[in-house]
Structures are given as structure tokens and as C-alpha cells.
Write a protein that holds these residues in place. Structure first.
Motif, PDB file in Angstrom:
ATOM      1  N   ASP A 134       0.864  -1.186   0.000  1.00  0.00           N
ATOM      2  CA  ASP A 134       0.000   0.000   0.000  1.00  0.00           C
ATOM      3  C   ASP A 134       0.899   1.234   0.000  1.00  0.00           C
ATOM      4  O   ASP A 134       1.611   1.485   0.967  1.00  0.00           O
ATOM      5  CB  ASP A 134      -0.885  -0.027   1.255  1.00  0.00           C
ATOM      6  N   SER A 136       1.426   5.439  -0.559  1.00  0.00           N
ATOM      7  CA  SER A 136       0.868   6.783  -0.686  1.00  0.00           C
ATOM      8  C   SER A 136       1.991   7.764  -0.993  1.00  0.00           C
ATOM      9  O   SER A 136       2.931   7.905  -0.209  1.00  0.00           O
ATOM     10  CB  SER A 136       0.146   7.209   0.600  1.00  0.00           C
ATOM     11  N   ARG A 138       0.996  10.993  -1.915  1.00  0.00           N
ATOM     12  CA  ARG A 138       0.199  12.218  -2.027  1.00  0.00           C
ATOM     13  C   ARG A 138       1.095  13.442  -1.815  1.00  0.00           C
ATOM     14  O   ARG A 138       1.935  13.459  -0.912  1.00  0.00           O
ATOM     15  CB  ARG A 138      -0.922  12.204  -0.986  1.00  0.00           C
ATOM     16  N   ASN A 162      -1.937   5.679  -3.743  1.00  0.00           N
ATOM     17  CA  ASN A 162      -2.536   7.001  -3.596  1.00  0.00           C
ATOM     18  C   ASN A 162      -1.613   7.999  -4.289  1.00  0.00           C
ATOM     19  O   ASN A 162      -0.534   8.310  -3.795  1.00  0.00           O
ATOM     20  CB  ASN A 162      -2.701   7.362  -2.114  1.00  0.00           C
ATOM     21  N   SER A 164      -2.795  11.101  -5.213  1.00  0.00           N
ATOM     22  CA  SER A 164      -3.580  12.339  -5.222  1.00  0.00           C
ATOM     23  C   SER A 164      -2.705  13.573  -5.041  1.00  0.00           C
ATOM     24  O   SER A 164      -1.654  13.526  -4.400  1.00  0.00           O
ATOM     25  CB  SER A 164      -4.654  12.288  -4.133  1.00  0.00           C
ATOM     26  N   ASN A 188      -5.984   6.053  -6.368  1.00  0.00           N
ATOM     27  CA  ASN A 188      -6.527   7.381  -6.090  1.00  0.00           C
ATOM     28  C   ASN A 188      -5.669   8.412  -6.808  1.00  0.00           C
ATOM     29  O   ASN A 188      -4.513   8.628  -6.448  1.00  0.00           O
ATOM     30  CB  ASN A 188      -6.528   7.651  -4.578  1.00  0.00           C
TER      31      ASN A 188
END
Length: 531
Positions: A134, A136, A138, A162, A164, A188
Motif C-alpha cells: 500500500d 501513498s 500524495r 494514492n 492524489s 486514487n
């Protein structure tokens, strides 16, 4: 940041300090020397003009003061995906490289060098990257995929990404990253203003395992969604909030696996737009917060019948809209599987000042509803709401042609349009008897209040108190009220009541989730409090 502009700078997303922008122009701006970037800021307050300087328009902006000229060395064009991952997870090797110059140990006067320590550190980094599932990144200024196959070689186990609020400027970049992640399930890419497909392309297997996709605030249109959708054959959840989507179209042979669709904060042209997505076979949850809809209507089904639209829909959110008529709530009873509804902040809710009465009306109008505004509907609450509804509108039913004699029972079309569930409630509980309707007052808070005496039998120093409480008030909320009165935690309180009609008989109030009406408490009864 560089003093020169990349060859593909036009149309790219850039970061200048903490402000995001899109490059709309690259070139000279006479009489000044050198290269300038004409940028359109995401926040127009950051800009100075509309792309016009000294009477010459170099680029266009949506906002009259949304543009500026900046030097290329002020613009951050971003980094590749893997660099961002290494930076975010402290796997960029800077510390290890430094240690590599110190891979020596001194024994007396002898210096021993450990050969291969750098390669061992690199192997450890590779192992750590391969363990990431997982990820991220961002707000890490990701703008491109990087070297071909580098992601798949170093991060083989990624399933959730992610991305974003980065600097991704095209769907092709997203595809380039995702093509190197074999088992991608969640993606995302919200808050990236990017260009999407303008024509249909051959379907690839890049997103073949993708189940959840967030495209909030990406400026995607519904047409572009449908052009991309053939590449999402297993998609179950699609989030499209704040994209200025106004018009929908029928998704033919795409999005057929979709279970959740979020269109919140898009001002749809009208409620009829929903008919175009009404035949998605597996759609269970539809979120339509602040979409500007003023009505909902399912014209394929008549009074008391079920629509063929939204066949699997279980959860619907229509908060913060412009629905002003109860007829739209009547229509929701046509949905065959609707279990949960959120409808706060709609004008129709202002027609009834008492929130408890408002809740009862909605419950009575939608037969299969189990959760309303995130609060579970207990069987006793439903029964009470339906019985009250049947009584409240009983006189209207009689006046409209209703009759206790089935052969003469012919209520008008107008009555059935306003109260489509009334016939089924009469079948369920029987038609309201004449005695029930005599002197029946309108449903108001005053008529639903119970006047109760509250006593503490084991604490004679506590004087009895008289309180007016709604009959729909739960035992838990009664305990909350008593806590404020007695300063005794609700968990320590034990409640029961004595009926004014049955002297000496005490009934325990043993279920915190049940309303007072569940226990058949009436005005004049006495609530006994012990702790």
C-alpha cells in the motif's frame, strides 16, 4: 528546478512554492529577454492577468486574473514515481551511500575495508521496496512514470496507490505507471488536473484487476469516463466528486461491475439525468450529495409498484440538494432494494418542524428502509410510524373516497399520489377504525409529548419531577436527560415505570435502544429511577 524549460513543458502541471499551476505558454515575452512560462494558477487569487501582456495575448485563462509569467527556474516540474516512493519511505539510499565511504574498520594500525557493503545496502533497499503493498505518495510532486519497467522491477507487490494531488497532467502518465503494477486494485489520482482520452482506444489489460478508482477534482467529464471505462472491466467503486459533470449518458457495455458511484458536488442538469445510469445491474450505493437535483421520479412504475430502475440499489445519499416535494420521497418506495437513505438538508424537511415527526413520515413512506440518516430503524419504531401515519391521514382517506367496505373503497388518484403506501398500510394493519379517527388532531410535537412523573423511590430526599417527553424518545436518551438532572452516569441508572391504570405493577425499561412508546407508556405514568 531548472533555468530551462523541458521540451514538453506546454500543458504540464507545475508547482511554484506551494501553489499549483498548468503551463499554458512557453517562449519569449518582449521586450524582456529569455524564456518565460505562462501559467494558469489553480488558485486564481495567485494570478495577475488573463494571459495578456502589453496588449498581446500569449495564452488564455478561465479567470480574468488567473495567469502569470514565471521564469522556468521557479517551476518544479516534478519527479518520477519511484523517486517519490523512495523519498516518502526513506529508501532513497543517501544515508547508505554515505556509510559506504566508511566501510572500514581499524585493528591496531591496520585498516580493513569491507568490500561489497554498498551492494548489500542496495539489496536491502530492493527487498524493502518489494515488500510495499500500500503506497501513498500524495503531494510528492509526481509527474511521470520514470524509466520503463523500473517500477515493476523494484515494487512488484504494490496493490494500492494514492497518487492524489501531484503533478500528473495526462491519463497516459497514469497508464504508464499502472502498466508496471500487475495486481493494482486501488488507485486514487484525485486533485490532479489532467487530460483524458478524447477518442476510444484499444482496450488493454493495464487496469484489469482495478476495483476502486478515485478521480475527484480531476476535471474529467462523463463522456471521458465512458471512453476510459472499457479499460476498467472489474471496477466496483468509482469516485467522481467535484468535476463539473452536468450531463450523463447511458453506459452501454461498460461499468457493469460497478457497486458504488459517487457523483457528489457535480451540478447535474436535472434529476432525469439519473435515468441514464439507472440500469447499472450491480450498483448498490449511489452518492448524490450537493448535485442540485430538485426531484426524483421513476415513471416506469405506478402507485405501489416497484421500478425496474436501479435494481440492486441498497444505499442512497441525497443530502444537501433542492428536493422540496414529498412526492420524491414517495418515489423512493418504488426502488425494490433500498435499505439506507441519507436526505438531510433538503427543503422538503422544512415542512415539518419536529424532527421526530419528520423521521416517522419518511419511515412510513418507504417500506423497506432499515437505516435513515445513519440511524437504524428498529421494528418497533417502524410499526409506530406506520400506525401513526395510518391514523393521521385516515380522515383524508375517507374524504377522498376511502371506505371500510372493500367494495366501496375507491380513494381518489390525488390521494394515492400523495399517499401511495396508504392502501398497503390498511392491508397490513386494517383500515383505521372510526373511533381512532374521531377528534384526531394533526401530528405535532405537542400531541406526541408524554407528561411523566419521575421519581427516585430509594432516594426520598429527591423530589418527584414532572417532565414532558416525546413518545419516540429512546431509553438511552431518557438516561442522558436524567444524567443532567441527577448527575448520575446513565450506565448506572436502572429505569422502570408504573402505569396510572395498573396500580402496583412495575415494568422494567430494559432496552436502551427502544423508544418510550415501545413500552406503551402513557401520559400520567410514573418513571422510577434507581442506581
Amino acid at each position: 528546478m531548472t533555468a530551462w524549460a523541458p521540451s514538453d513543458a506546454l500543458g504540464r502541471r507545475v508547482l511554484c512554492g506551494t501553489e499549483y499551476a498548468t503551463v499554458r505558454y512557453v517562449g519569449g515575452v518582449p521586450p524582456t529577454a529569455g524564456i518565460w512560462l505562462g501559467v494558469e494558477w489553480d488558485d486564481p487569487q495567485r494570478g495577475k492577468h488573463d494571459g495578456t501582456y502589453e496588449g498581446t495575448q500569449y495564452f488564455k485563462c478561465r479567470h480574468p486574473r488567473g495567469g502569470s509569467f514565471i521564469r522556468p527556474n521557479k517551476a518544479n516540474f516534478g519527479v518520477d514515481f519511484l523517486t517519490a516512493v523512495k523519498d516518502r519511505y526513506a529508501l532513497n539510499g543517501e544515508q547508505d551511500v554515505q556509510r559506504g565511504t566508511e566501510n572500514t574498520l581499524v585493528f591496531g594500525k591496520k585498516t580493513v575495508e569491507f568490500v561489497g557493503m554498498d551492494s548489500i545496502a542496495e539489496q536491502q533497499r530492493q527487498v524493502q521496496l518489494n515488500q510495499l503493498v500500500d503506497i501513498s505518495v500524495r503531494e510528492c510532486a509526481v509527474s511521470h512514470a520514470g524509466q520503463k519497467e523500473e517500477i515493476s522491477r523494484t515494487c512488484a507487490n504494490i496493490r494500492h496507490i494514492n497518487l492524489s494531488k501531484n503533478l500528473i497532467s495526462s491519463w497516459e502518465t497514469v497508464t504508464a505507471i499502472a502498466s508496471q503494477v500487475q495486481n493494482l486494485e486501488t488507485l486514487n489520482i484525485s486533485e490532479n488536473k489532467m487530460k483524458f482520452l478524447s477518442t476510444s482506444t484499444s482496450v488493454s489489460s493495464v487496469f484489469s484487476k482495478l476495483r476502486i478508482l478515485a478521480l475527484n477534482q480531476t476535471e474529467i467529464t462523463w463522456t471521458e469516463v465512458l471512453l476510459c471505462a472499457p479499460g476498467w472491466p472489474a471496477l466496483e467503486e468509482l469516485y467522481l466528486t467535484s468535476n463539473n459533470i452536468t450531463v450523463l449518458a447511458r453506459p452501454d457495455n461498460v461499468l457493469q461491475t460497478l457497486k458504488l458511484l459517487d457523483l457528489s458536488d457535480n451540478q447535474l442538469l436535472d434529476g432525469n439525468q439519473l435515468h441514464l445510469i439507472a440500469h447499472l445491474p450491480r450498483l448498490e450505493q449511489l452518492i448524490l450529495r450537493n448535485t442540485g437535483i430538485s426531484s426524483m421520479h421513476f415513471p416506469d412504475a405506478g402507485f405501489g409498484c416497484k421500478t425496474k430502475m436501479f435494481p440492486s440499489l441498497k444505499r442512497l445519499a441525497i443530502n444537501d440538494n433542492k428536493i422540496s416535494q414529498w412526492s420524491s420521497i414517495n418515489e423512493l418506495d418504488k426502488l425494490p432494494n433500498l435499505q439506507s437513505l441519507q436526505c438531510h438538508n433538503n427543503p422538503f424537511m422544512d415542512t415539518e418542524k419536529n424532527p421526530e415527526t419528520l423521521r416517522q413520515l419518511i419511515i412510513a413512506k418507504i417500506s423497506q428502509l432499515e437505516v435513515l440518516n445513519k440511524s437504524e430503524i428498529l421494528p418497533a419504531e417502524r410499526k409506530g410510524a406506520e400506525l401513526d401515519y395510518r391514523k393521521i391521514f385516515g380522515n383524508d382517506w375517507l374524504a377522498a373516497g376511502g371506505n371500510w367496505n372493500p367494495e366501496k373503497n375507491k380513494p381518489s388518484e390525488e390521494f394515492l399520489a400523495a399517499h401511495p403506501r396508504y392502501p398497503s398500510l390498511c392491508l397490513k394493519y386494517g383500515a383505521p377504525e372510526e373511533g381512532e379517527l374521531k377528534g384526531r388532531q394533526p401530528l405535532t410535537l405537542k400531541n406526541q409529548l408524554l407528561t411523566l412523573t419521575i421519581k427516585c423511590p430509594e432516594k426520598p430526599e429527591q423530589k418527584p419531577v414532572e417532565k414532558k417527553l416525546p413518545e419516540s424518545m429512546t431509553i438511552q436518551r431518557v438516561k442522558g436527560l436524567l444524567y443532567r438532572l441527577l448527575k448520575i452516569p446513565g450506565s448506572e441508572l436502572k429505569l422502570s415505570y408504573e402505569s396510572s391504570k395498573l396500580e402496583g405493577k412495575e415494568v422494567e425499561l430494559d432496552n436502551d435502544l427502544k423508544p418510550l412508546q415501545f413500552y406503551s407508556i402513557e401520559s400520567g405514568d410514573c418513571v422510577l429511577v434507581r442506581w
